[in-house]
Design a protein around this motif. Structure first.
Motif, PDB file in Angstrom:
ATOM      1  N   SER A 147     -15.579  -9.686  -1.185  1.00 14.79           N
ATOM      2  CA  SER A 147     -14.543 -10.576  -0.500  1.00 14.79           C
ATOM      3  C   SER A 147     -13.270 -10.712  -1.190  1.00 14.79           C
ATOM      4  O   SER A 147     -12.297 -10.951  -0.597  1.00 14.79           O
ATOM      5  N   GLN A 148     -13.532 -10.841  -2.718  1.00 14.64           N
ATOM      6  CA  GLN A 148     -12.150 -11.334  -3.422  1.00 14.64           C
ATOM      7  C   GLN A 148     -11.487  -9.959  -3.480  1.00 14.64           C
ATOM      8  O   GLN A 148     -10.056  -9.928  -3.252  1.00 14.64           O
ATOM      9  N   THR A 149     -11.741  -8.798  -3.449  1.00 12.02           N
ATOM     10  CA  THR A 149     -10.896  -7.548  -3.314  1.00 12.02           C
ATOM     11  C   THR A 149     -10.614  -7.388  -2.102  1.00 12.02           C
ATOM     12  O   THR A 149      -9.044  -7.222  -2.104  1.00 12.02           O
ATOM     13  N   ILE A 150     -11.185  -7.542  -0.949  1.00  9.08           N
ATOM     14  CA  ILE A 150     -10.733  -7.447   0.281  1.00  9.08           C
ATOM     15  C   ILE A 150      -9.401  -8.662   0.737  1.00  9.08           C
ATOM     16  O   ILE A 150      -8.477  -8.177   1.154  1.00  9.08           O
ATOM     17  N   GLU A 151      -9.851  -9.808   0.175  1.00  7.53           N
ATOM     18  CA  GLU A 151      -8.741 -10.783   0.380  1.00  7.53           C
ATOM     19  C   GLU A 151      -7.262 -10.325  -0.575  1.00  7.53           C
ATOM     20  O   GLU A 151      -6.361 -10.506   0.142  1.00  7.53           O
ATOM     21  N   GLY A 176      -6.423  -7.151  -1.298  1.00  6.12           N
ATOM     22  CA  GLY A 176      -5.887  -6.158  -0.546  1.00  6.12           C
ATOM     23  C   GLY A 176      -5.115  -6.464   0.739  1.00  6.12           C
ATOM     24  O   GLY A 176      -4.061  -5.970   0.920  1.00  6.12           O
ATOM     25  N   ARG A 177      -5.713  -7.498   1.421  1.00  8.11           N
ATOM     26  CA  ARG A 177      -5.083  -7.863   2.780  1.00  8.11           C
ATOM     27  C   ARG A 177      -3.616  -8.426   2.500  1.00  8.11           C
ATOM     28  O   ARG A 177      -2.766  -8.125   2.959  1.00  8.11           O
ATOM     29  N   LYS A 178      -3.719  -9.254   1.658  1.00  8.96           N
ATOM     30  CA  LYS A 178      -2.348  -9.988   0.973  1.00  8.96           C
ATOM     31  C   LYS A 178      -1.415  -9.034   0.757  1.00  8.96           C
ATOM     32  O   LYS A 178      -0.033  -9.218   1.106  1.00  8.96           O
ATOM     33  N   GLU A 179      -1.658  -8.078  -0.053  1.00  6.76           N
ATOM     34  CA  GLU A 179      -0.836  -7.158  -0.538  1.00  6.76           C
ATOM     35  C   GLU A 179      -0.295  -6.364   0.477  1.00  6.76           C
ATOM     36  O   GLU A 179       0.744  -6.068   0.671  1.00  6.76           O
ATOM     37  N   ILE A 180      -0.954  -5.980   1.585  1.00  5.39           N
ATOM     38  CA  ILE A 180      -0.599  -5.040   2.617  1.00  5.39           C
ATOM     39  C   ILE A 180       0.326  -6.000   3.652  1.00  5.39           C
ATOM     40  O   ILE A 180       1.204  -5.430   4.058  1.00  5.39           O
ATOM     41  N   THR A 220     -21.725   3.296   2.565  1.00  7.10           N
ATOM     42  CA  THR A 220     -21.419   2.094   3.352  1.00  7.10           C
ATOM     43  C   THR A 220     -19.939   1.803   3.472  1.00  7.10           C
ATOM     44  O   THR A 220     -19.634   1.480   2.141  1.00  7.10           O
ATOM     45  N   VAL A 221     -19.273   1.848   4.373  1.00  7.99           N
ATOM     46  CA  VAL A 221     -17.841   1.101   4.343  1.00  7.99           C
ATOM     47  C   VAL A 221     -17.816  -0.221   4.299  1.00  7.99           C
ATOM     48  O   VAL A 221     -18.282  -0.624   5.181  1.00  7.99           O
ATOM     49  N   VAL A 222     -17.535  -0.823   3.402  1.00  6.73           N
ATOM     50  CA  VAL A 222     -17.648  -2.190   2.866  1.00  6.73           C
ATOM     51  C   VAL A 222     -16.087  -2.695   3.439  1.00  6.73           C
ATOM     52  O   VAL A 222     -16.161  -4.063   3.428  1.00  6.73           O
ATOM     53  N   TRP A 223     -15.295  -2.158   3.500  1.00  5.16           N
ATOM     54  CA  TRP A 223     -13.901  -2.733   4.392  1.00  5.16           C
ATOM     55  C   TRP A 223     -13.142  -1.529   4.902  1.00  5.16           C
ATOM     56  O   TRP A 223     -12.850  -0.358   4.520  1.00  5.16           O
ATOM     57  N   LEU A 273      -1.318   0.142  -4.592  1.00  3.49           N
ATOM     58  CA  LEU A 273      -2.255  -0.622  -3.808  1.00  3.49           C
ATOM     59  C   LEU A 273      -3.606  -0.213  -4.070  1.00  3.49           C
ATOM     60  O   LEU A 273      -4.539  -0.623  -4.285  1.00  3.49           O
ATOM     61  N   ALA A 274      -3.894   1.354  -3.996  1.00  2.00           N
ATOM     62  CA  ALA A 274      -5.085   1.736  -4.363  1.00  2.00           C
ATOM     63  C   ALA A 274      -5.536   1.379  -5.586  1.00  2.00           C
ATOM     64  O   ALA A 274      -7.040   1.131  -5.855  1.00  2.00           O
ATOM     65  N   GLU A 275      -5.184   1.555  -6.720  1.00  2.95           N
ATOM     66  CA  GLU A 275      -5.391   1.248  -7.894  1.00  2.95           C
ATOM     67  C   GLU A 275      -5.906  -0.320  -8.111  1.00  2.95           C
ATOM     68  O   GLU A 275      -6.943  -0.725  -8.393  1.00  2.95           O
ATOM     69  N   GLY A 276      -5.073  -1.078  -7.360  1.00  2.31           N
ATOM     70  CA  GLY A 276      -5.456  -2.587  -7.177  1.00  2.31           C
ATOM     71  C   GLY A 276      -6.724  -2.949  -6.730  1.00  2.31           C
ATOM     72  O   GLY A 276      -7.402  -3.559  -7.228  1.00  2.31           O
TER      73      GLY A 276
END
Length: 649
Positions: free
Chosen positions: A53-57, A59-63, A86-89, A395-398
């Protein structure tokens, strides 16, 4: 990759040709990303108690910051993150069509450019498994119609083609990016090679080469008795269930596609003619199925697609036998840009990585075999001059590094590279190092200053223009030349030896060191130019051509360069540099979409001029040679696969 190697911040990099490397688009001195509107796809459940969830949050903000920060260029971004099977995001942001206000979804297809090379390598491995192809047998044995002016072309193997070490000139760009399907690209590219020399002996060095993968397209067609697009469809896309993927060899009858958007203007559907080199259109979700194939060592849902050894071969370091390799941080695989990606290596993690771009889109694809993690991100190419824009590599690295932290694979993010200049040291004599350094797109001049430092300038078409804000570079105790605490430093490196033909060589490179790719967790060292020494002045035949212009007569008006050029006319001009007699300075607008890009060539004969540099990695890519013939009273110019006639004055 936006500005693949040259840190010249005063000018933006043209998109089409430079983006079509894959290698480089990670973003020069990349800042971490940006974005805007997103769809609300539900995320599948995590395979463990880690929900990322922290990673996704993050990533969303950066995009969202990217889309908000570059509204004139970044209309849509799409991403998927895989853990185990499994695709997690998976999420799409922005609009597939700005003009029609159509939101991007996870089924929206993007042109992913050179990420397609991974499939070309996979196709070669499938043919190898079937006993039809030996990676180390000369490709000409399988392609009897393939020839070049350099006899050593007969030594090029499939391994050379897949690892950028073949010596082919670079990229046949004629009719490569278009606004309608144009057949015959690979056949035409192979035919054009028959009138060109190699730029280096096969296996001598590795420099990014798109035409190597176009020759893989020809190999697949010859050995499988099936066109390349159909072979990939039958042997990869269909078995993996990649139903939102394919090659646009004709107008699509269905599916949702992200339309090109640049400088506030929307364009029609983009078609990419070099299929094996960069022609796949797909979604990040579909690419996670391909990632599973690699994570499962050649199987997908218990079905064997390619041998485990084939996957391992693709992920094996191909640089160990190179004669010239001044950039050991970049480890080429087969189809992969790197099988030890520097940004993830900074955290002690192995990553196979491939990026790519087209005239309008930029993508990055990662597989982390030990952590069973994969990621694909794709979106509209951002403006490299803006602080908040979409940069695929950063973005990918982050995202990946944060996912590794969140799941406990690493204890924390690696430190960003610090740039504190070490103490000054006694400078070596610059007498041999000053002068002009050539590369594939812009000559650079090194000038010594009275205080022992040097300055850099780049040729802009009319004059030498100071690089990097008039910075001067002083010698420091780490054997590099620094401008105070700037993140970029330089040095001069001489490589010498005897090549496979018994010929002695010595090349002086201007080396650059800095955070060239990704989010700033590592620095890379790349040669950005090779020193050229003055030669005898051009003879009278060549002198009569200086200052003249030729216009293209065999490029379709439906290509991206033809459409975007101001008067829809593509041209080439010949001139010279007063500091460097004996060379021909060529500007080819059909090659650079109108941005001032120049190559220095040397006469081979009165009717031909050839390549002058042998630079590994990226700065020696996409070279060409000139050939003149007469058609009646007209002198006709050929550059690669383009044909030009004298411009009407």
């Amino acid at each position: 990759m936006q500005a693949p190697f040259a840190p010249i911040p005063h000018r933006a990099a043209p998109c089409s040709r430079r983006q079509f490397l894959g290698y480089g688009t990670a973003g020069m001195l990349a800042v971490v990303l940006p974005g805007c509107h997103s769809d609300s796809d539900d995320n599948p459940p995590s395979p463990s108690n880690v929900d990322y969830s922290q990673t996704i949050e993050w990533g969303r903000k950066e995009i969202e910051r990217a889309l908000a920060g570059d509204r004139q260029n970044v209309a849509a971004v799409s991403i998927a993150l895989l853990k185990n099977d499994t695709v997690v995001w998976q999420q799409a942001f922005g609009r597939a069509s700005v003009q029609d206000n159509i939101a991007a979804t996870t089924q929206t297809r993007f042109n992913i450019g050179s990420v397609s090379k991974v499939l070309a390598a996979l196709a070669a491995m499938i043919l190898r498994d079937r006993g039809l192809l030996d990676l180390d047998v000369p490709a000409a044995r399988y392609l009897p119609g393939f020839s070049m002016l350099s006899p050593e072309y007969a030594q090029i193997t499939t391994r050379h083609l897949l690892s950028h070490s073949s010596g082919l000139p670079g990229t046949s760009m004629r009719n490569a990016f278009t606004f309608e399907p144009l057949p015959g690209y690979a056949v035409n590219a192979e035919a054009a090679l028959a009138d060109q020399h190699l730029k280096h002996l096969p296996g001598m060095l590795a420099v990014y080469c798109n035409d190597g993968f176009t020759m893989i397209e020809r190999l697949v067609a010859a050995l499988a008795k099936q066109d390349y697009a159909s072979f990939i469809q039958d042997n990869v896309l269909d078995p993996l269930g990649m139903s939102d993927s394919g090659f646009l060899t004709e107008w699509p009858e269905g599916g949702l596609f992200a339309l090109p958007y640049s400088k506030g203007k929307q364009y029609a559907q983009e078609f990419v003619s070099p299929l094996a080199t960069g022609g796949l259109t797909t979604t990040p979700g579909d690419m996670m199925k391909l990632a599973q194939l690699f994570l499962e060592q050649g199987t997908y849902q218990s079905r064997r697609i390619v041998s485990a050894d084939g996957v391992a071969q693709m992920g094996t370091d191909q640089t160990t036998g190179l004669i010239i390799n001044p950039s050991p941080q970049w480890v080429w695989g087969l189809g992969w840009d790197s099988v030890r990606h520097p940004g993830l290596a900074a955290a002690g993690v192995q990553a196979w990585q491939k990026n790519g771009g087209t005239a309008f889109f930029s993508s990055d694809f990662y597989v982390l075999p030990d952590q069973q993690l994969a990621l694909m991100v794709t979106g509209g190419t951002g403006d490299a001059q803006l602080p908040d824009t979409y940069r695929a590599g950063a973005l990918a690295e982050g995202v990946l590094l944060r996912a590794l932290v969140e799941e406990g694979s690493i204890s924390g993010l690696p430190p960003l590279v610090a740039y504190t200049a070490p103490p000054r040291a006694t400078a070596p004599d610059l007498a041999d190092a000053v002068g002009v350094y050539a590369n594939y797109n812009q000559p650079i001049r090194v000038t010594a200053n009275p205080d022992g430092s040097f300055s850099l300038s780049a040729w802009n078409g009319n004059a030498w223009q100071a690089m990097n804000g008039d910075a001067s570079y002083s010698y420091r105790s780490d054997d590099w030349w620094w401008s105070n605490d700037a993140p970029i430093s330089y040095r001069f490196e001489v490589v010498s030896g005897t090549d496979a033909n018994g010929q002695a060589y010595q090349y002086r490179y201007l080396m650059l060191r800095g955070p060239l790719f990704g989010a700033g967790y590592n620095e890379s060292t790349l040669p950005m130019g090779q020193q050229l020494l003055p030669q005898a002045p051009l003879n009278a035949v060549w002198q009569t051509r200086m200052g003249k212009t030729w216009t293209v007569i065999n490029e379709s008006p439906k290509t991206v360069p033809s459409t975007l050029s101001l008067d829809h006319t593509l041209y080439a001009t010949l001139s010279g540099l007063p500091e460097l007699p004996g060379y021909i300075l060529v500007r080819n607008s059909s090659y650079d979409d109108g941005s001032p890009e120049y190559q220095l060539l040397a006469p081979i004969a009165d009717d031909r001029a050839g390549m002058t540099v042998k630079i590994p990695a990226n700065a020696g890519r996409d070279l060409y040679e000139l050939h003149f013939t007469m058609a009646g009273d007209k002198e006709i110019l050929t550059i690669g696969s383009w044909v030009y006639e004298p411009a009407i004055v």
